[in-house]
Design an enzyme around this catalytic site. Structure first.
Site, PDB file in Angstrom:
ATOM      1  N   ASP A  50      -3.913  -0.317  -4.901  1.00  0.00           N
ATOM      2  CA  ASP A  50      -5.354  -0.082  -4.844  1.00  0.00           C
ATOM      3  C   ASP A  50      -5.648   1.146  -5.708  1.00  0.00           C
ATOM      4  O   ASP A  50      -4.855   2.079  -5.766  1.00  0.00           O
ATOM      5  CB  ASP A  50      -5.757   0.152  -3.379  1.00  0.00           C
ATOM      6  CG  ASP A  50      -7.248   0.314  -3.198  1.00  0.00           C
ATOM      7  OD1 ASP A  50      -7.983   0.131  -4.183  1.00  0.00           O
ATOM      8  OD2 ASP A  50      -7.667   0.620  -2.076  1.00  0.00           O
ATOM      9  N   ASP A  75      -5.063  -8.791   1.474  1.00  0.00           N
ATOM     10  CA  ASP A  75      -4.322  -7.699   2.110  1.00  0.00           C
ATOM     11  C   ASP A  75      -5.156  -7.213   3.278  1.00  0.00           C
ATOM     12  O   ASP A  75      -6.379  -7.327   3.270  1.00  0.00           O
ATOM     13  CB  ASP A  75      -4.102  -6.532   1.139  1.00  0.00           C
ATOM     14  CG  ASP A  75      -5.352  -5.654   1.016  1.00  0.00           C
ATOM     15  OD1 ASP A  75      -5.411  -4.596   1.679  1.00  0.00           O
ATOM     16  OD2 ASP A  75      -6.294  -6.048   0.299  1.00  0.00           O
ATOM     17  N   CYS A 100       8.080 -19.611  17.882  1.00  0.00           N
ATOM     18  CA  CYS A 100       7.905 -18.722  16.730  1.00  0.00           C
ATOM     19  C   CYS A 100       9.272 -18.310  16.194  1.00  0.00           C
ATOM     20  O   CYS A 100      10.194 -18.040  16.964  1.00  0.00           O
ATOM     21  CB  CYS A 100       7.089 -17.496  17.142  1.00  0.00           C
ATOM     22  SG  CYS A 100       6.988 -16.217  15.862  1.00  0.00           S
TER      23      CYS A 100
END
Length: 376
Positions: free
Chosen positions: A92, A271, A309
Site C-alpha cells: 500500500d 486484502d 475444515c
C-alpha cells in the site's frame, strides 16, 4: 515494461477467473492477500501462509518507512528477505494513512505532512517519496500515492460532493507524479480509482487513470463508512469501466459476504485485516456463520471450529472448548490457532469461487454461500 503478467482465463457472468505471473510466483485470481502491515502477518510464519493457500501478501509503505526504516530493510535485500516471504508482495502506498490519520496530518499539493504515530516527529510523504520507498522495499505490485476522502464528516453528515471532487482531482495529479517517479522500476504499478459514492466522479477518475495508463487498477475509497448498498452500487458502476485485460483490486474489503459480492461484480483481488483481527478477538469464520468463542455455550464444546475444515486448528483436533480456555487465559496459542483457521477459511473461499467460475456455476455457488452463512 512490468514484470507482472496477467491472463484473463475466463468469465462466468461478470465474475472473472485470472492468473497473475511474477518472477517470484503465480497468483490465481480471485485472490485474497493476508495483511502484513509491519512485515508480518500477525502470528504466522511464511511457511504457514503458503500451506493455507496464500500466494501474495500485503505490506504497508508508511509503517515500514517509520519502523524499522529503509536502511534496515535494504540491508536485508528488501522486504522479501527481511520478512522471509518468497512469494509476491503488494505494498500500500501510504495513502490510506492520509485518511486514517486525518487528525494528525497537513495536506498540500505536494503531499502530506504527518505527526508520526510512533514518536510525534514530522514525516512528509508525497508521490515521489512513496514510489522511492516501495522501490527500496522491492514490492512486486506498487500502489500509487492517493488521498482517500471520508464518506461522512465529523458531524456524521455526508461529505459535500465538491470536497470529494477536489480530493479525486488531487489524486489524479498525484497519479501522474507517481507514474513519472516509478519510471525505471519494473514492478507493476496500480492506479487507484477514487470518487466516493458519486458515479460521475468515479467515471472521471477511471478515465483519468486510463489516460495515464497502469498495469492494474484498484477501487479505493470504499469500506470507509459507506453502506453495503452504496459500496455495491459503486462496484456495479465502476468495475465494467476498467480495462478487461488488467487486474482489478478492491482495497480493504472485507467480510466473506463482501468478497463474494465483489467477485460477482468483476473484482480480482482483495486484502483485509478482518480474518486476522477477528481471530485475535475470538471471532472465527465458518461456512454457516461466525463462532464467537467467548460465548459460554462453547465452554464444554468438544467440536472443532468447523467440522471437515482442513486448517491446522480444526484438522489438529483442537476443540472449541480448548480455544475458549486459551482465549480466557490470554494464551498466545489462541490467536495463532484462530488466525490459522480464519485465513484458511478465506483462502478456501477464494479457491471455491475460482472453481465455481471455472465450472460456470458461480451463480449457484453465490446463492448457496449466502443461504448457508445466513442460516448459521
Amino acid at each position: 515494461m512490468s514484470r507482472m503478467r496477467f491472463q484473463l482465463l475466463g468469465n462466468d457472468g461478470a465474475a472473472r477467473r485470472g492468473r497473475m505471473g511474477f518472477p517470484r510466483g503465480t497468483v490465481e485470481t480471485p485472490a485474497f492477500m493476508p495483511v502484513g502491515t509491519y512485515g508480518s502477518v500477525k502470528g504466522m510464519l511464511p511457511g504457514q501462509l503458503h500451506d493455507l493457500g496464500a500466494e501474495m501478501v500485503l505490506g504497508n509503505t508508511f509503517h515500514l518507512f517509520l519502523r524499522p526504516g529503509l536502511e534496515t530493510i535494504e540491508a536485508h535485500g528488501g522486504l522479501h528477505g527481511f520478512m522471509r516471504w518468497d512469494g509476491p508482495i503488494l505494498t500500500d502506498s501510504g495513502g490510506f494513512q492520509v485518511f486514517s490519520l486525518a487528525h494528525r496530518r497537513k495536506l498540500s499539493e505536494q503531499g502530506v505532512t504527518f505527526a508520526a504515530p510512533t514518536d510525534g516527529s514530522k514525516v512528509f510523504l508525497g508521490p515521489e517519496e512513496s514510489m522511492h520507498i516501495q522501490k527500496v522495499l522491492g514490492s512486486d505490485i506498487v500502489m500509487i500515492f492517493d488521498e482517500c476522502p471520508p464518506v461522512n464528516g465529523k458531524d456524521g453528515q455526508p461529505v459535500h460532493p465538491r470536497v470529494v471532487e477536489k480530493s479525486m482531482e488531487l489524486s489524479l495529479r498525484w497519479a501522474e507524479r507517481s507514474k513519472r517517479a516509478h519510471e525505471g522500476n519494473d514492478a507493476a504499478l496500480f492506479g487507484i480509482v477514487q470518487g466516493g459514492v458519486h458515479r460521475e466522479l468515479r467515471t472521471r477518475s477511471v478515465e483519468g487513470l486510463k489516460d495515464i495508463g497502469f498495469d492494474g487498477y484498484a477501487i479505493g475509497g470504499l469500506a470507509v463508512g459507506e453502506s453495503e448498498a452504496e459500496r455495491n452500487a459503486m462496484l456495479d458502476h465502476t468495475a465494467p469501466q476498467l480495462p478487461e485485460d488488467r487486474p482489478r483490486y478492491l482495497m480493504g474489503v472485507g467480510r466473506p459476504e463482501d468478497l463474494v459480492e465483489a467477485v460477482a461484480r468483476g473484482v480480482d483481488m482483495f486484502d483485509c485485516v478482518m480474518p486476522t483481527r477477528n481471530a485475535r478477538n475470538g471471532h472465527y469464520f465458518t461456512s454457516t456463520g461466525t463462532v464467537r468463542i467467548r460465548n459460554s455455550k462453547y465452554e464444554r464444546d468438544p467440536r472443532p471450529i468447523e467440522e471437515g475444515c482442513g486448517c491446522a486448528a480444526c484438522a489438529g483436533g483442537y476443540s472449541r472448548s480448548y480455544l475458549r480456555h486459551l482465549d480466557r487465559c490470554n494464551e498466545m496459542l489462541a490467536p495463532i490457532l484462530g488466525t490459522l483457521h480464519n485465513l484458511w477459511y478465506y483462502e478456501k473461499l477464494m479457491a471455491d469461487m475460482r472453481a465455481a467460475i471455472d465450472r460456470g456455476t458461480f451463480s449457484a455457488f453465490r446463492e448457496s454461500f449466502h443461504a448457508a452463512r445466513a442460516g448459521g
